[in-house]
Design a protein around this motif. Structure first.
Motif, PDB file in Angstrom:
ATOM      1  N   MET A  32     -73.698 -21.576  10.480  1.00  0.00           N
ATOM      2  CA  MET A  32     -73.898 -23.143   9.568  1.00  0.00           C
ATOM      3  C   MET A  32     -72.956 -24.490  10.459  1.00  0.00           C
ATOM      4  SD  MET A  32     -72.084 -23.631   5.088  1.00  0.00           S
ATOM      5  CE  MET A  32     -73.036 -22.196   5.404  1.00  0.00           C
ATOM      6  N   GLN A  33     -73.702 -25.422  10.199  1.00  0.00           N
ATOM      7  CA  GLN A  33     -73.211 -26.540  11.795  1.00  0.00           C
ATOM      8  C   GLN A  33     -72.567 -27.302  10.631  1.00  0.00           C
ATOM      9  OE1 GLN A  33     -75.005 -27.783  14.301  1.00  0.00           O
ATOM     10  NE2 GLN A  33     -74.098 -29.703  14.164  1.00  0.00           N
ATOM     11  N   LYS A  34     -71.325 -27.068   9.486  1.00  0.00           N
ATOM     12  CA  LYS A  34     -70.851 -28.295   9.192  1.00  0.00           C
ATOM     13  C   LYS A  34     -70.416 -29.252   9.615  1.00  0.00           C
ATOM     14  CE  LYS A  34     -68.941 -24.448   5.676  1.00  0.00           C
ATOM     15  NZ  LYS A  34     -67.432 -24.689   4.969  1.00  0.00           N
ATOM     16  N   SER A  35     -70.661 -30.646   8.028  1.00  0.00           N
ATOM     17  CA  SER A  35     -70.663 -31.508   9.154  1.00  0.00           C
ATOM     18  C   SER A  35     -70.277 -32.723   7.607  1.00  0.00           C
ATOM     19  CB  SER A  35     -71.635 -33.098   9.759  1.00  0.00           C
ATOM     20  OG  SER A  35     -72.513 -31.991  10.644  1.00  0.00           O
ATOM     21  N   ILE A  36     -69.140 -33.796   8.497  1.00  0.00           N
ATOM     22  CA  ILE A  36     -68.875 -34.883   7.230  1.00  0.00           C
ATOM     23  C   ILE A  36     -69.485 -35.723   7.601  1.00  0.00           C
ATOM     24  CG2 ILE A  36     -66.390 -35.189   6.467  1.00  0.00           C
ATOM     25  CD1 ILE A  36     -66.680 -32.362   7.165  1.00  0.00           C
ATOM     26  N   ILE A  37     -69.256 -36.201   6.207  1.00  0.00           N
ATOM     27  CA  ILE A  37     -70.385 -37.509   5.996  1.00  0.00           C
ATOM     28  C   ILE A  37     -69.254 -38.078   5.231  1.00  0.00           C
ATOM     29  CG2 ILE A  37     -71.522 -38.928   4.970  1.00  0.00           C
ATOM     30  CD1 ILE A  37     -73.912 -37.006   5.422  1.00  0.00           C
ATOM     31  N   THR A  38     -68.974 -39.723   5.795  1.00  0.00           N
ATOM     32  CA  THR A  38     -68.509 -41.010   5.099  1.00  0.00           C
ATOM     33  C   THR A  38     -68.539 -41.909   4.191  1.00  0.00           C
ATOM     34  OG1 THR A  38     -67.104 -41.668   7.141  1.00  0.00           O
ATOM     35  CG2 THR A  38     -66.096 -39.819   5.416  1.00  0.00           C
ATOM     36  N   VAL A  39     -68.374 -42.409   3.643  1.00  0.00           N
ATOM     37  CA  VAL A  39     -68.694 -43.604   3.058  1.00  0.00           C
ATOM     38  C   VAL A  39     -67.894 -44.555   2.597  1.00  0.00           C
ATOM     39  CG1 VAL A  39     -71.278 -44.644   1.766  1.00  0.00           C
ATOM     40  CG2 VAL A  39     -71.456 -42.439   2.535  1.00  0.00           C
ATOM     41  N   VAL A  40     -68.145 -45.824   2.575  1.00  0.00           N
ATOM     42  CA  VAL A  40     -67.344 -46.670   2.594  1.00  0.00           C
ATOM     43  C   VAL A  40     -68.033 -48.139   2.081  1.00  0.00           C
ATOM     44  CG1 VAL A  40     -64.659 -48.062   2.394  1.00  0.00           C
ATOM     45  CG2 VAL A  40     -65.695 -45.211   3.438  1.00  0.00           C
ATOM     46  N   GLY A  41     -67.516 -48.401   1.116  1.00  0.00           N
ATOM     47  CA  GLY A  41     -67.726 -50.100   0.552  1.00  0.00           C
ATOM     48  C   GLY A  41     -67.925 -49.907  -0.911  1.00  0.00           C
ATOM     49  N   GLU A  99     -84.871 -35.754   2.423  1.00  0.00           N
ATOM     50  CA  GLU A  99     -85.701 -36.234   3.653  1.00  0.00           C
ATOM     51  C   GLU A  99     -85.671 -35.624   4.911  1.00  0.00           C
ATOM     52  OE1 GLU A  99     -86.074 -40.342   3.727  1.00  0.00           O
ATOM     53  OE2 GLU A  99     -87.310 -40.433   1.931  1.00  0.00           O
ATOM     54  N   ASN A 100     -84.346 -35.139   5.808  1.00  0.00           N
ATOM     55  CA  ASN A 100     -84.166 -34.960   6.760  1.00  0.00           C
ATOM     56  C   ASN A 100     -83.609 -33.119   7.189  1.00  0.00           C
ATOM     57  OD1 ASN A 100     -84.485 -36.964   9.127  1.00  0.00           O
ATOM     58  ND2 ASN A 100     -83.761 -37.900   7.481  1.00  0.00           N
ATOM     59  N   ASN A 101     -83.874 -32.452   5.450  1.00  0.00           N
ATOM     60  CA  ASN A 101     -83.598 -31.695   5.708  1.00  0.00           C
ATOM     61  C   ASN A 101     -81.888 -31.666   6.203  1.00  0.00           C
ATOM     62  OD1 ASN A 101     -84.495 -28.780   4.376  1.00  0.00           O
ATOM     63  ND2 ASN A 101     -84.427 -28.076   6.916  1.00  0.00           N
ATOM     64  N   VAL A 102     -81.229 -31.752   5.277  1.00  0.00           N
ATOM     65  CA  VAL A 102     -79.929 -31.249   5.851  1.00  0.00           C
ATOM     66  C   VAL A 102     -79.230 -31.006   3.802  1.00  0.00           C
ATOM     67  CG1 VAL A 102     -77.700 -33.230   5.565  1.00  0.00           C
ATOM     68  CG2 VAL A 102     -79.374 -33.172   7.243  1.00  0.00           C
ATOM     69  N   ASN A 120     -80.004 -26.926   9.887  1.00  0.00           N
ATOM     70  CA  ASN A 120     -81.179 -27.023   9.565  1.00  0.00           C
ATOM     71  C   ASN A 120     -81.891 -28.422   9.344  1.00  0.00           C
ATOM     72  OD1 ASN A 120     -81.724 -24.000   9.708  1.00  0.00           O
ATOM     73  ND2 ASN A 120     -81.129 -24.055   7.764  1.00  0.00           N
ATOM     74  N   ALA A 121     -81.266 -29.142   9.750  1.00  0.00           N
ATOM     75  CA  ALA A 121     -81.793 -30.199  10.492  1.00  0.00           C
ATOM     76  C   ALA A 121     -82.752 -30.882  10.811  1.00  0.00           C
ATOM     77  CB  ALA A 121     -80.626 -31.893  10.927  1.00  0.00           C
ATOM     78  N   SER A 122     -84.175 -31.601  10.244  1.00  0.00           N
ATOM     79  CA  SER A 122     -85.396 -32.132  10.848  1.00  0.00           C
ATOM     80  C   SER A 122     -84.542 -32.405  12.109  1.00  0.00           C
ATOM     81  CB  SER A 122     -86.226 -32.088   9.735  1.00  0.00           C
ATOM     82  OG  SER A 122     -85.634 -33.330   9.762  1.00  0.00           O
ATOM     83  N   VAL A 123     -83.700 -33.337  12.554  1.00  0.00           N
ATOM     84  CA  VAL A 123     -83.446 -33.828  14.003  1.00  0.00           C
ATOM     85  C   VAL A 123     -82.513 -34.229  14.022  1.00  0.00           C
ATOM     86  CG1 VAL A 123     -84.992 -36.435  12.609  1.00  0.00           C
ATOM     87  CG2 VAL A 123     -82.549 -36.164  12.657  1.00  0.00           C
ATOM     88  N   GLU A 124     -81.741 -34.543  15.445  1.00  0.00           N
ATOM     89  CA  GLU A 124     -81.306 -33.423  15.881  1.00  0.00           C
ATOM     90  C   GLU A 124     -79.426 -34.673  15.587  1.00  0.00           C
ATOM     91  OE1 GLU A 124     -80.638 -31.771  18.712  1.00  0.00           O
ATOM     92  OE2 GLU A 124     -82.621 -30.960  18.713  1.00  0.00           O
ATOM     93  N   PHE A 125     -78.686 -34.816  15.880  1.00  0.00           N
ATOM     94  CA  PHE A 125     -77.220 -34.544  15.562  1.00  0.00           C
ATOM     95  C   PHE A 125     -77.161 -36.304  15.881  1.00  0.00           C
ATOM     96  CE2 PHE A 125     -72.568 -36.002  15.470  1.00  0.00           C
ATOM     97  CZ  PHE A 125     -72.600 -34.897  13.868  1.00  0.00           C
TER      98      PHE A 125
END
Length: 90
Positions: free
Chosen positions: A1-10, A26-29, A53-58
């Protein structure tokens, strides 16, 4: 498993979570955990995702999220978990 962190601010608006989640699907994340708050009209979300398993590179995935953020007047950042953890230590 390759964990990644997404932050959203607005500024808070209808559809932020929906649009980010749609982009990820849509990107299999896979979303492993999600936390969001609204403080004085500002939206803040942090997601832990599995990008293995994302359908595109990082990099294209990250650039796509940043573009999505710009279209919603938000800042969206994607970081690998190990980089995120190191930045929190500084």
């Amino acid at each position: 498993m390759q964990k990644s962190i997404i932050t959203v601010v607005g500024k808070d608006r209808v559809g932020i979570i929906a649009r980010v989640c749609t982009y990820l699907a849509e990107n299999n994340v896979n979303i492993l955990d999600i936390s969001q708050t609204i403080v004085d009209g500002f939206f803040n979300m942090m997601m832990i995702t599995d990008t293995n398993n994302a359908s595109v590179e990082f990099l294209p995935l990250s650039e796509g999220l940043e573009e999505l953020g710009r279209s919603m007047d938000c800042i969206i950042k994607l970081q690998r978990e190990d980089i995120f953890n190191q930045m929190q230590r500084i």
